[in-house]
Motif scaffolding. Sequence first.
Motif, PDB file in Angstrom:
ATOM      1  N   GLY A   1       0.711  -1.297   0.099  1.00 34.11           N
ATOM      2  CA  GLY A   1       0.119   0.036  -0.011  1.00 34.11           C
ATOM      3  C   GLY A   1       0.929   1.311   0.066  1.00 34.11           C
ATOM      4  O   GLY A   1       0.227   2.240  -0.218  1.00 34.11           O
ATOM      5  N   TYR A   2       2.146   1.119   0.268  1.00 31.66           N
ATOM      6  CA  TYR A   2       3.121   2.412   0.220  1.00 31.66           C
ATOM      7  C   TYR A   2       3.302   3.056  -1.241  1.00 31.66           C
ATOM      8  O   TYR A   2       3.260   2.211  -2.186  1.00 31.66           O
ATOM      9  N   ARG A   3       2.791   4.225  -1.329  1.00 31.87           N
ATOM     10  CA  ARG A   3       3.030   5.051  -2.645  1.00 31.87           C
ATOM     11  C   ARG A   3       4.380   5.865  -2.423  1.00 31.87           C
ATOM     12  O   ARG A   3       5.305   5.775  -3.425  1.00 31.87           O
ATOM     13  N   SER A   4       4.278   6.760  -1.451  1.00 29.19           N
ATOM     14  CA  SER A   4       5.544   7.645  -1.505  1.00 29.19           C
ATOM     15  C   SER A   4       5.940   8.325  -0.145  1.00 29.19           C
ATOM     16  O   SER A   4       4.652   8.370   0.592  1.00 29.19           O
ATOM     17  N   HIS A   5       6.854   8.900   0.057  1.00 28.21           N
ATOM     18  CA  HIS A   5       6.994   9.800   1.310  1.00 28.21           C
ATOM     19  C   HIS A   5       8.100  10.713   0.852  1.00 28.21           C
ATOM     20  O   HIS A   5       8.899  10.499   0.379  1.00 28.21           O
TER      21      HIS A   5
ATOM     22  N   TYR B   1      -2.468   1.796   5.399  1.00 30.72           N
ATOM     23  CA  TYR B   1      -1.727   2.808   6.167  1.00 30.72           C
ATOM     24  C   TYR B   1      -1.724   2.392   7.767  1.00 30.72           C
ATOM     25  O   TYR B   1      -0.812   2.290   8.336  1.00 30.72           O
ATOM     26  N   GLU B   2      -2.989   1.905   7.772  1.00 28.23           N
ATOM     27  CA  GLU B   2      -3.514   1.668   9.508  1.00 28.23           C
ATOM     28  C   GLU B   2      -2.424   0.262   9.784  1.00 28.23           C
ATOM     29  O   GLU B   2      -2.176   0.047  10.858  1.00 28.23           O
ATOM     30  N   ALA B   3      -2.669  -0.634   8.886  1.00 29.26           N
ATOM     31  CA  ALA B   3      -1.853  -1.717   8.821  1.00 29.26           C
ATOM     32  C   ALA B   3      -0.511  -1.518   9.037  1.00 29.26           C
ATOM     33  O   ALA B   3       0.070  -2.204  10.152  1.00 29.26           O
ATOM     34  N   PHE B   4       0.145  -0.800   8.492  1.00 26.75           N
ATOM     35  CA  PHE B   4       1.486  -0.200   8.702  1.00 26.75           C
ATOM     36  C   PHE B   4       1.771   0.232  10.001  1.00 26.75           C
ATOM     37  O   PHE B   4       2.619  -0.034  10.646  1.00 26.75           O
ATOM     38  N   ARG B   5       0.914   1.436  10.286  1.00 29.65           N
ATOM     39  CA  ARG B   5       1.135   2.260  11.509  1.00 29.65           C
ATOM     40  C   ARG B   5       0.907   1.505  12.790  1.00 29.65           C
ATOM     41  O   ARG B   5       1.610   1.502  13.810  1.00 29.65           O
ATOM     42  N   ASP B   6      -0.179   0.372  12.813  1.00 25.48           N
ATOM     43  CA  ASP B   6      -0.573  -0.355  13.849  1.00 25.48           C
ATOM     44  C   ASP B   6       0.112  -1.681  14.495  1.00 25.48           C
ATOM     45  O   ASP B   6      -0.034  -2.365  15.124  1.00 25.48           O
ATOM     46  N   LEU B   7       1.141  -2.003  13.450  1.00 24.55           N
ATOM     47  CA  LEU B   7       1.939  -3.178  13.437  1.00 24.55           C
ATOM     48  C   LEU B   7       2.735  -3.065  14.946  1.00 24.55           C
ATOM     49  O   LEU B   7       3.386  -2.291  15.254  1.00 24.55           O
ATOM     50  N   PRO B   8       2.217  -4.198  15.659  1.00 28.81           N
ATOM     51  CA  PRO B   8       3.018  -4.251  17.012  1.00 28.81           C
ATOM     52  C   PRO B   8       4.443  -3.973  16.879  1.00 28.81           C
ATOM     53  O   PRO B   8       5.342  -4.807  15.752  1.00 28.81           O
TER      54      PRO B   8
ATOM     55  N   TRP C   1      -0.492   6.921   0.536  1.00 30.79           N
ATOM     56  CA  TRP C   1      -0.721   5.387   0.558  1.00 30.79           C
ATOM     57  C   TRP C   1      -2.002   5.265  -0.331  1.00 30.79           C
ATOM     58  O   TRP C   1      -2.682   5.990  -0.653  1.00 30.79           O
ATOM     59  N   ASP C   2      -2.299   3.930  -0.447  1.00 27.39           N
ATOM     60  CA  ASP C   2      -3.449   3.389  -1.447  1.00 27.39           C
ATOM     61  C   ASP C   2      -4.508   3.388  -0.786  1.00 27.39           C
ATOM     62  O   ASP C   2      -5.780   3.273  -1.290  1.00 27.39           O
ATOM     63  N   SER C   3      -4.718   3.063   0.556  1.00 28.02           N
ATOM     64  CA  SER C   3      -5.945   3.198   1.240  1.00 28.02           C
ATOM     65  C   SER C   3      -5.599   3.598   2.924  1.00 28.02           C
ATOM     66  O   SER C   3      -4.643   3.248   3.405  1.00 28.02           O
TER      67      SER C   3
END
Length: 231
Positions: free
Chosen positions: A155-159, A187-194, A181-183
Amino acid sequence: MPNISTEDNYLTVLNLFTTDTPDKQDRLITEMRKIVDAAAYEGWISSTVHAGQDSPGTANLIQWRSGEDLEKRYAGEEFKHRTLPVFREITTGIRLLQNEIVFTQTHPGLGGRVEVSPDRDDYTVIEVHRVGEADQAELIKLLGEGQDWLVNVPGYRSHSVFKGLRAMFVEGAFAVVYSQWDSKESYEAFRDLPHGQKPRPRRDNDERIDGLKIESDSNTYRVVHTRAMDQ
């Protein structure tokens, strides 16, 4: 369509506004669109308005030819006696951040260009990190090239990473990350990964960032309007 690029020598201003209701966010966007559509300031390049998603608020990403041109805008009677009072009435917080773009990275499929437009469906995240002046350069490196592994995150596009130069209504040194991000879900799956499940490079990077920054905040956005000087 504006691009974020280290090859341009533009001053990038991020005007971030927070408010407390969706209705006030709508009013903010209306007022910002009026300003953008009438913009004819010397040295103004483009403005792109973003609508807050997680929290009510807006962001305006503005490109200027130089800091001198921006200061003329800030010194004008319209800005001091109409623009700021209107925004103060609607908002709960105002930050006017002047920045230098120092790093961009895209997913390989995007060809290295960071485009910002309402015609795209990017889920956009803007993070502001306050940091001690002596640690600003290291933090920027960690936020930029220290995250080359992001290209493999679903889902990553750019930063893009901005070095804070100066600001109104913010004290001290800072850095800004603008990511696409594409959705919301990716993004939340990336952000909230333990933390314990993160790959080692990400864990090390995140721990060092946490050790350097004084405080951070973020919001998510959709681009809703843009205009450039040649439109």
